[in-house]
Enzyme design. Sequence first.
Site, PDB file in Angstrom:
ATOM      1  N   HIS A 143      12.683  44.021  62.838  1.00  0.00           N
ATOM      2  CA  HIS A 143      11.884  45.074  62.205  1.00  0.00           C
ATOM      3  C   HIS A 143      12.211  46.495  62.654  1.00  0.00           C
ATOM      4  O   HIS A 143      11.932  47.455  61.940  1.00  0.00           O
ATOM      5  CB  HIS A 143      10.375  44.782  62.363  1.00  0.00           C
ATOM      6  N   HIS A 159      10.124  43.488  72.754  1.00  0.00           N
ATOM      7  CA  HIS A 159       9.090  43.860  71.774  1.00  0.00           C
ATOM      8  C   HIS A 159       9.251  43.085  70.458  1.00  0.00           C
ATOM      9  O   HIS A 159       8.291  42.448  70.001  1.00  0.00           O
ATOM     10  CB  HIS A 159       9.103  45.370  71.547  1.00  0.00           C
ATOM     11  N   GLU A 162      15.508  51.318  61.766  1.00  0.00           N
ATOM     12  CA  GLU A 162      14.948  52.594  62.207  1.00  0.00           C
ATOM     13  C   GLU A 162      15.612  53.107  63.479  1.00  0.00           C
ATOM     14  O   GLU A 162      15.843  54.310  63.623  1.00  0.00           O
ATOM     15  CB  GLU A 162      13.438  52.441  62.445  1.00  0.00           C
ATOM     16  N   ASP A 163      15.948  52.208  64.397  1.00  0.00           N
ATOM     17  CA  ASP A 163      16.379  52.635  65.737  1.00  0.00           C
ATOM     18  C   ASP A 163      17.877  52.506  65.997  1.00  0.00           C
ATOM     19  O   ASP A 163      18.346  52.912  67.058  1.00  0.00           O
ATOM     20  CB  ASP A 163      15.629  51.825  66.807  1.00  0.00           C
ATOM     21  N   ASP A 194       2.952  43.922  64.958  1.00  0.00           N
ATOM     22  CA  ASP A 194       3.592  45.014  65.693  1.00  0.00           C
ATOM     23  C   ASP A 194       2.532  45.875  66.393  1.00  0.00           C
ATOM     24  O   ASP A 194       2.653  46.214  67.575  1.00  0.00           O
ATOM     25  CB  ASP A 194       4.407  45.849  64.698  1.00  0.00           C
ATOM     26  N   ASP A 251     -27.981  37.928  70.706  1.00  0.00           N
ATOM     27  CA  ASP A 251     -27.058  37.080  69.944  1.00  0.00           C
ATOM     28  C   ASP A 251     -25.653  37.093  70.545  1.00  0.00           C
ATOM     29  O   ASP A 251     -24.655  36.982  69.837  1.00  0.00           O
ATOM     30  CB  ASP A 251     -27.013  37.508  68.471  1.00  0.00           C
TER      31      ASP A 251
END
Length: 757
Positions: A91, A66, A95-96, A158, A278
Amino acid sequence: MTQDEETRKREAADDKLITGAFQHLLDTYIKSRHRKKVDIITKAFNFARQAHKGVRRLSGEPYIMHPIAVAQIACEEMGLGSTSICAALLHDVVEDTEYTVEDLENIFGAKIANIVDGLTKISGGIFGDKASAQAENFKKLLLMMSDDIRVILIKICDRLHNMRTLASQPANKQYKIAGETLYIYAPLANRLGLNKIKTELEDLSFRYEHPEEYNAIQQKLASTQASRDTLFDEFTAPIRQALDKMGITYAIKERVKSPYSIWCKMQNKHVAFEEIYDILAVRIIFTPTDRANEINECFNIYVAISKIYKSHPDRLRDWLNHPKANGYQALHVTLMSHLGRWIEVQIRSDRMDEIAEQGFAAHWKYKEGENGEIAEDDRELNDWLHTIKEILDDPQPDAMDFLDAIKLNLFASEIFVFTPKGEIKTMPAGCTALDFAFSIHTFLGSHCIGAKVNHKLVPLSHKLESGDQVEILTSKSQHVQPSWINFVYTAKAKAKIQAILRRENREIQKKGEDTLAEFLKKNGLENTNATVDKLINLHNVSKREDLLQAIGEKMIILGEKDIDEIKGKGSGGKQRGWRRFVPFIGSKQKKGAPQQQPELFTVPDTFNRKKPIYITDDNIQQYKFTFCCHPIPGDDVLGFIDNKKQIEIHKRDCPVAAKLKTSFGNRILDAKWDMHKKLFFDATIQLEGIDRIGLLNEVTRVISEQLNINIHKVMLECGEGIFSGTLELRVHDRDDLKAAIDCLKKIPALQKVSQLM
């Protein structure tokens, strides 16, 4: 094969997959025009790979794939450099995993660490029960932009990768993420000039929210591809000859309207796919001989092609001299082909094309060498960030009001308005004279009594158009009126009016609060939130402040009915916003004693929100059906768990549902119909056409005799040979309604036949 051998084989396959993806990223970066900082990118990759080791995504692939994919989008599709690529790779680390921002700063420097910190703050956070997590996240996202716009660019990368891999998520999560994307991220990408990414985000959201419609449009686009190719070749052949004679280096590309924009046009204009003319546009991208003269070269090309084809006089769009706020520049002209079709031609230089595709990422080049800062002379970007700060400065706006304000101000089309001295001001399309007054100064807006537009006197509510010259008229005796909020358009004007009214209303609300407290004390009742909620429901107001305001203004006089309501003896306030479905069995509702209605379904704590709920003939009365979108069987729907833990049913494209998906994504449920044409539903068709004798008879004959559908109500108005009106029908489902609309469209006198929400 032993388990250890299987594990080793899987790890080897993972290593090959990861190494291949990272090498592709490096190859893309090396081909770019950025300074080649391969070492720090490799260092960031190895760090992230180790940090996420052993973790997998829902799809089953290693998690590190990812961040690599996000970095690939940042590099290849946005044209960002090493700082952004490193931040994209890292990134999710803070957080993880156990690593901190300080760890990243020590290893990679403050610049990369600050961007990762910004991205982490957007994702995390705990909010109150009434706060919208997504709206709060969005505020943080916009605040981060004023420090470094790369935070928001990487966040969009992301989101794009999450949308590309959305198939692995359960349906309720798909609706939440797709709704969020359509409501916030696609307009934001558009505002940042990321046209290609905006289009893909919209199409992916459409694909997951309305899979059948998406597939139908894709199939029709595929089946009409050959005829479009023929039209494109025949139309561009003489243009190529003219440009070759002029010695211009160019490329001519075919631009096909996206499935989402086709679907939006079908919905808004109430037309079929075949009636959209169009779908095809032509893009001429040229390399100018002189960069300083590229605007003139655009007009030279326009002059040359308008000698070949007749141009539409009202469809010339000059985005060259007045670029859009997202930096977009081009000249748009609509030409009549020899086959009798209007075709839009977009003329732009290769530089303009890069800006159109990559937006601010191309327009504001990063100085990746010395300080990595954005160029200081980016007036339009700075103006945009200033507008954001003004909205964020509004004291504690409601979360959804905030999102609406952002959408109104930042994602709207622009018009150009002149001051009396001839200065140009950019305003959102749809703005009024009062908006213009507030945009100049709060004092001017709050004392505005009218305006002169092009030297003619107009009221405050007058809508401005591009090219208008506006002079604001004021009076010291004028004060802000509550009614102004109904016709201002911009977030700035609304925020200023609300702030002024709030100041004036505080005293009245304080008086109302004292009156309420005295009333409750006198009658021995507790002054609690539950008590106030009962009074809010009884008096049909939306929130506590409105109740106190009405009591303070003596529009509500507290008495016996209020005491009964608080004690639970009242009849309760009027239910608003939803209805319990009343089944129509056969063509008419059965008469006699009313049947006892089953209780509404209450969601237990153990309820599995990942599984779909099925709406059947037997359980339909256990759900709330909303007035905002009036869903019937066959519509794409979702469920929403409200504050009482009961389930509301909304269409997936309902404006209210869009906000719910963005604000309360964890309460969204996948809902499916399992109906067997036993029950009837109300559906309303809107008609417009040329009046003639016998037309109503023909309409009712088609509905009643040909289709055997019961007409519940007819309302028609005629005037000057034109008629308009509505038919309320009792239908089983969407197929019945579509059949009725299709048959009515065959009546020659009917110009417009569409479902009325």
